[in-house]
Write a protein that holds these residues in place. Sequence first.
Motif, PDB file in Angstrom:
ATOM      1  N   THR A  36     185.003 -25.862  22.434  1.00 29.45           N
ATOM      2  CA  THR A  36     184.426 -24.890  23.410  1.00 29.45           C
ATOM      3  C   THR A  36     183.769 -25.561  24.315  1.00 29.45           C
ATOM      4  O   THR A  36     183.898 -25.345  25.783  1.00 29.45           O
ATOM      5  CB  THR A  36     183.377 -23.966  22.693  1.00 29.45           C
ATOM      6  OG1 THR A  36     183.932 -23.371  21.553  1.00 29.45           O
ATOM      7  CG2 THR A  36     182.795 -23.101  23.839  1.00 29.45           C
ATOM      8  N   LEU A  37     183.082 -26.600  24.302  1.00 29.96           N
ATOM      9  CA  LEU A  37     182.404 -27.320  25.289  1.00 29.96           C
ATOM     10  C   LEU A  37     183.335 -28.230  26.096  1.00 29.96           C
ATOM     11  O   LEU A  37     183.187 -28.562  27.396  1.00 29.96           O
ATOM     12  CB  LEU A  37     181.255 -28.337  24.783  1.00 29.96           C
ATOM     13  CG  LEU A  37     180.272 -27.647  24.125  1.00 29.96           C
ATOM     14  CD1 LEU A  37     178.942 -28.770  23.539  1.00 29.96           C
ATOM     15  CD2 LEU A  37     179.418 -26.566  24.934  1.00 29.96           C
ATOM     16  N   SER A  40     185.557 -25.375  28.282  1.00 29.44           N
ATOM     17  CA  SER A  40     184.911 -24.573  29.016  1.00 29.44           C
ATOM     18  C   SER A  40     184.042 -25.199  30.007  1.00 29.44           C
ATOM     19  O   SER A  40     183.661 -24.740  31.275  1.00 29.44           O
ATOM     20  CB  SER A  40     183.940 -23.573  28.237  1.00 29.44           C
ATOM     21  OG  SER A  40     182.882 -24.091  27.461  1.00 29.44           O
ATOM     22  N   VAL A  41     183.084 -26.307  29.466  1.00 32.94           N
ATOM     23  CA  VAL A  41     182.094 -27.197  30.280  1.00 32.94           C
ATOM     24  C   VAL A  41     182.964 -28.308  31.291  1.00 32.94           C
ATOM     25  O   VAL A  41     182.581 -28.385  32.256  1.00 32.94           O
ATOM     26  CB  VAL A  41     180.996 -27.314  29.507  1.00 32.94           C
ATOM     27  CG1 VAL A  41     180.161 -28.175  30.354  1.00 32.94           C
ATOM     28  CG2 VAL A  41     180.520 -26.032  28.796  1.00 32.94           C
ATOM     29  N   MET A 110     189.957 -19.431  24.534  1.00 31.98           N
ATOM     30  CA  MET A 110     188.647 -19.263  24.504  1.00 31.98           C
ATOM     31  C   MET A 110     188.245 -18.082  24.091  1.00 31.98           C
ATOM     32  O   MET A 110     187.145 -17.795  23.649  1.00 31.98           O
ATOM     33  CB  MET A 110     188.247 -19.468  26.071  1.00 31.98           C
ATOM     34  CG  MET A 110     188.445 -20.893  26.843  1.00 31.98           C
ATOM     35  SD  MET A 110     187.941 -22.335  25.589  1.00 31.98           S
ATOM     36  CE  MET A 110     186.077 -21.888  25.662  1.00 31.98           C
ATOM     37  N   VAL A 239     175.736 -19.589  21.156  1.00 36.09           N
ATOM     38  CA  VAL A 239     176.404 -20.806  22.012  1.00 36.09           C
ATOM     39  C   VAL A 239     177.802 -20.437  22.079  1.00 36.09           C
ATOM     40  O   VAL A 239     178.333 -20.658  23.227  1.00 36.09           O
ATOM     41  CB  VAL A 239     175.933 -22.086  21.666  1.00 36.09           C
ATOM     42  CG1 VAL A 239     176.548 -23.076  22.495  1.00 36.09           C
ATOM     43  CG2 VAL A 239     174.401 -22.251  21.792  1.00 36.09           C
ATOM     44  N   ALA A 242     178.851 -17.243  24.213  1.00 35.82           N
ATOM     45  CA  ALA A 242     178.211 -17.335  25.385  1.00 35.82           C
ATOM     46  C   ALA A 242     179.297 -18.241  26.415  1.00 35.82           C
ATOM     47  O   ALA A 242     179.831 -17.628  27.436  1.00 35.82           O
ATOM     48  CB  ALA A 242     177.034 -17.570  25.741  1.00 35.82           C
ATOM     49  N   THR A 243     179.533 -19.364  25.969  1.00 38.41           N
ATOM     50  CA  THR A 243     180.284 -20.341  26.631  1.00 38.41           C
ATOM     51  C   THR A 243     181.664 -19.932  26.704  1.00 38.41           C
ATOM     52  O   THR A 243     182.496 -20.162  27.706  1.00 38.41           O
ATOM     53  CB  THR A 243     180.074 -21.560  26.053  1.00 38.41           C
ATOM     54  OG1 THR A 243     180.570 -21.638  24.634  1.00 38.41           O
ATOM     55  CG2 THR A 243     178.780 -22.337  26.060  1.00 38.41           C
ATOM     56  N   SER A 244     182.163 -19.500  25.609  1.00 37.89           N
ATOM     57  CA  SER A 244     183.686 -19.094  25.638  1.00 37.89           C
ATOM     58  C   SER A 244     183.933 -17.876  26.459  1.00 37.89           C
ATOM     59  O   SER A 244     184.908 -17.860  27.125  1.00 37.89           O
ATOM     60  CB  SER A 244     184.135 -18.762  24.153  1.00 37.89           C
ATOM     61  OG  SER A 244     183.942 -19.833  23.251  1.00 37.89           O
ATOM     62  N   PHE A 246     182.209 -16.978  29.006  1.00 38.83           N
ATOM     63  CA  PHE A 246     182.198 -17.346  30.377  1.00 38.83           C
ATOM     64  C   PHE A 246     183.502 -18.001  30.721  1.00 38.83           C
ATOM     65  O   PHE A 246     183.976 -17.687  32.009  1.00 38.83           O
ATOM     66  CB  PHE A 246     180.941 -18.313  30.666  1.00 38.83           C
ATOM     67  CG  PHE A 246     180.985 -18.824  32.066  1.00 38.83           C
ATOM     68  CD1 PHE A 246     180.467 -17.895  32.849  1.00 38.83           C
ATOM     69  CD2 PHE A 246     181.115 -20.013  32.248  1.00 38.83           C
ATOM     70  CE1 PHE A 246     180.331 -18.322  34.444  1.00 38.83           C
ATOM     71  CE2 PHE A 246     180.709 -20.507  33.667  1.00 38.83           C
ATOM     72  CZ  PHE A 246     180.855 -19.541  34.716  1.00 38.83           C
ATOM     73  N   ALA A 247     184.155 -18.929  30.208  1.00 35.22           N
ATOM     74  CA  ALA A 247     185.349 -19.562  30.356  1.00 35.22           C
ATOM     75  C   ALA A 247     186.596 -18.466  30.423  1.00 35.22           C
ATOM     76  O   ALA A 247     187.382 -18.868  31.196  1.00 35.22           O
ATOM     77  CB  ALA A 247     185.807 -20.566  29.270  1.00 35.22           C
TER      78      ALA A 247
END
Length: 254
Positions: A36-37, A40-41, A110, A239, A242-244, A246-247
């Motif tokens: 995920t990080l 997405s990040v 994602m 976490v 939210a991150t996935s 957004f991606a």
Amino acid sequence: MLPFEFSDLLPYIAVGLAAQIVDGALGMAFGVISSTLLVSVLGVPPATASAGVHLVECFTTGVSGISHALHRNINWRLFFRLLIPGVFGGVTGAYLLTSLDADVTRPFVMTYLAAIGIYLLVRGLRFPPKRDREPKVIEPLGLAGGFLDAAGGGGWGPVVTSNLLIQGAQPRTTIGTVNSVEFFLTVSISITFLLSLGFAAFSEAVVGLLIGGVIAAPFGALVAKRVPTRALLVMVGIVLTATSSFAVYQALTR
């Protein structure tokens, strides 16, 4: 000499640290958090992220599997029922992921990781599950878990362990067995990625994740002792979701 600077490794080391601390405490989630990080990040292509994560997991799951075997935490009947369908699903998922364009697979990967996040969140809110029943759905679960783990960059533990526990399997041997099968799964997936992508896929992400994971490994037990399992599951679920999510939004609005 490494073909990259140490400063290039720092983001990947941070990802490895965070993922391994949670994984050490929960017995799962290294793959989903790392993937995920990374995707997405840090913007790593899904196939490259999954390849790197699984290569690192070859080391971590190998050590974990030996430890579980020494402590007699393995249900060998369950082990062999999960092994073959898990490896088959993993190799199929890895081959599919490397055959498709990263821009096509990113939203789907994602979305899957966001679903895993929601699943962990719900599991955390309902923790502890009902126990002490013989699980009935095993081989299909291994096949799906292996496929999703490779195609999504992680998820073997959250998918297989969680479902077996929800079915009522004994927690100690379930976690030990699933973690032990994961070694053979990650080796098979890594070989598939290596044959498909070559050594170019195993770059800074692999080295950084490995360094971060090794540094964080001793602290997982400490986190497990200090932070309740339910709270950890809920936090990881939030976490990942939210991150996935957004991606997925970014990928669909480009």
